[in-house]
Scaffold this active site. Structure first.
Site, PDB file in Angstrom:
ATOM      1  N   SER A 130      43.029  26.905  37.030  1.00 55.40           N
ATOM      2  CA  SER A 130      42.028  25.862  37.276  1.00 55.40           C
ATOM      3  C   SER A 130      42.344  24.683  36.370  1.00 55.40           C
ATOM      4  CB  SER A 130      40.635  26.394  36.918  1.00 55.40           C
ATOM      5  OG  SER A 130      39.702  25.336  36.748  1.00 55.40           O
ATOM      6  N   TYR A 143      35.032  31.386  31.465  1.00 57.77           N
ATOM      7  CA  TYR A 143      35.855  31.014  32.617  1.00 57.77           C
ATOM      8  C   TYR A 143      37.063  30.183  32.174  1.00 57.77           C
ATOM      9  CZ  TYR A 143      36.943  28.824  37.153  1.00 57.77           C
ATOM     10  OH  TYR A 143      37.570  28.376  38.297  1.00 57.77           O
TER      11      TYR A 143
HETATM   12  C1  BMA Z   1      36.974  24.906  39.069  1.00 57.17           C
HETATM   13  C2  BMA Z   1      35.595  25.501  39.029  1.00 57.17           C
HETATM   14  C3  BMA Z   1      34.631  24.522  39.632  1.00 57.17           C
HETATM   15  C4  BMA Z   1      34.736  23.198  38.944  1.00 57.17           C
HETATM   16  C5  BMA Z   1      36.183  22.722  38.933  1.00 57.17           C
HETATM   17  C6  BMA Z   1      36.385  21.409  38.193  1.00 57.17           C
HETATM   18  O1  BMA Z   1      37.895  25.819  38.530  1.00 57.17           O
HETATM   19  O2  BMA Z   1      35.258  25.730  37.695  1.00 57.17           O
HETATM   20  O3  BMA Z   1      33.318  25.024  39.522  1.00 57.17           O
HETATM   21  O4  BMA Z   1      33.942  22.253  39.621  1.00 57.17           O
HETATM   22  O5  BMA Z   1      36.995  23.706  38.344  1.00 57.17           O
HETATM   23  O6  BMA Z   1      35.897  21.464  36.898  1.00 57.17           O
END
Ligand code: BMA
Length: 250
Positions: A130, A143
């Site tokens: 992410s 996360y």
């Molecule tokens: C992703 C999630 C989403 C978030 C995006 C940008 O991995 O965590 O909920 O909107 O990143 O921060």
């Protein structure tokens, strides 16, 4: 994508979201796809094999990999399993931190641990991380840490297994329209405000919208394919410009 005919692919977290979009893209290009997920995909497809797998359990991950490689070694592995819990380091109970790490990051370790010995030379792995591995919102400590782990794991595997001609890359999406993000939007915007919340979150990205899961799937399919034959140990942002932008407005 001619080079994907008869490729043997395994997608963890393939029943929905980015994993499902990737399964569809790979199937369309001629690959055989096994999905390992706690859920079963809502749509059926002849060349798609669903296997129930809770990635917290090493034995279930081993079973999924062994089932996917019964008749042929693996060409492509995708790890797209993920959950998002909210809280700072102080607010997050240790059990919740462990749960997020276990599903988002330890599961990727288990999947690679089992799969790499069963992968062909010339095969490829994509771990779905992410943008939050690089910069993060408030209140996503567990996360963000798990996604950072995936990014460094990508580099470690790439370096160790370059000699086996196995490539490994990480994909770092911004906000994508998936069940995970929709459930976050519902939490913060309520059921009535869900679409509006998604739209607001989209507006944070310079492109002005959230991504469709298949926009991320296309990048994953490219990184798996022989078109990306010299790309390994890399992180690719697909974030609509989110991390290119400073929060300074004129
Ligand atoms: C992703 C999630 C989403 C978030 C995006 C940008 O991995 O965590 O909920 O909107 O990143 O921060």
């Amino acid at each position: 994508m001619q080079d994907s005919l008869n490729k043997n692919a395994l997608i963890f977290g393939g029943a929905s979201g980015i994993g499902w979009a990737t399964a569809c893209a790979l199937i369309e290009s001629g690959a055989m796809v096994t999905i390992a997920d706690v859920r079963t995909p809502s749509e059926r497809n002849g060349v798609l094999r669903p296997i129930r797998c809770d990635v917290r359990d090493a034995a279930q991950v081993r079973y999924a990999v062994h089932s996917a490689t019964e008749t042929a070694p693996l060409d492509w592995l995708v790890y797209s399993t993920g959950i998002q819990h909210y809280g700072s380091v102080v607010d997050t109970p240790v059990e919740e931190y462990d749960l997020v790490q276990s599903i988002n990051a330890r599961g990727a370790f288990l999947a690679c641990h089992e799969a790499i010995p069963r992968m062909r030379k010339g095969s490829a792995i994509v771990l779905v991380s992410s943008v939050q591995a690089l910069a993060c919102q408030e209140g996503v400590a567990a996360y963000a840490a798990s996604k950072g782990t995936l990014e460094s794991l990508t580099r470690a595997i790439a370096v160790d297994h370059a000699k086996d001609n196995i490539r490994v890359n990480a994909v770092l999406p911004g906000t994508v329209d998936t069940p995970m993000v929709r459930s976050s939007a519902e939490r913060f915007g309520g059921t009535d405000g869900l679409e509006q919340t998604l739209q607001q979150w989209g507006e944070n990205h310079p492109l002005g919208r959230v991504a469709h899961a298949d926009e991320i799937a296309r990048l994953i399919a490219f990184l798996l394919s022989d078109k990306a034959s010299f790309i390994t140990g890399a992180s690719y942002r697909a974030d609509g410009g989110l991390l290119a932008q400073l929060a300074v407005r004129l």
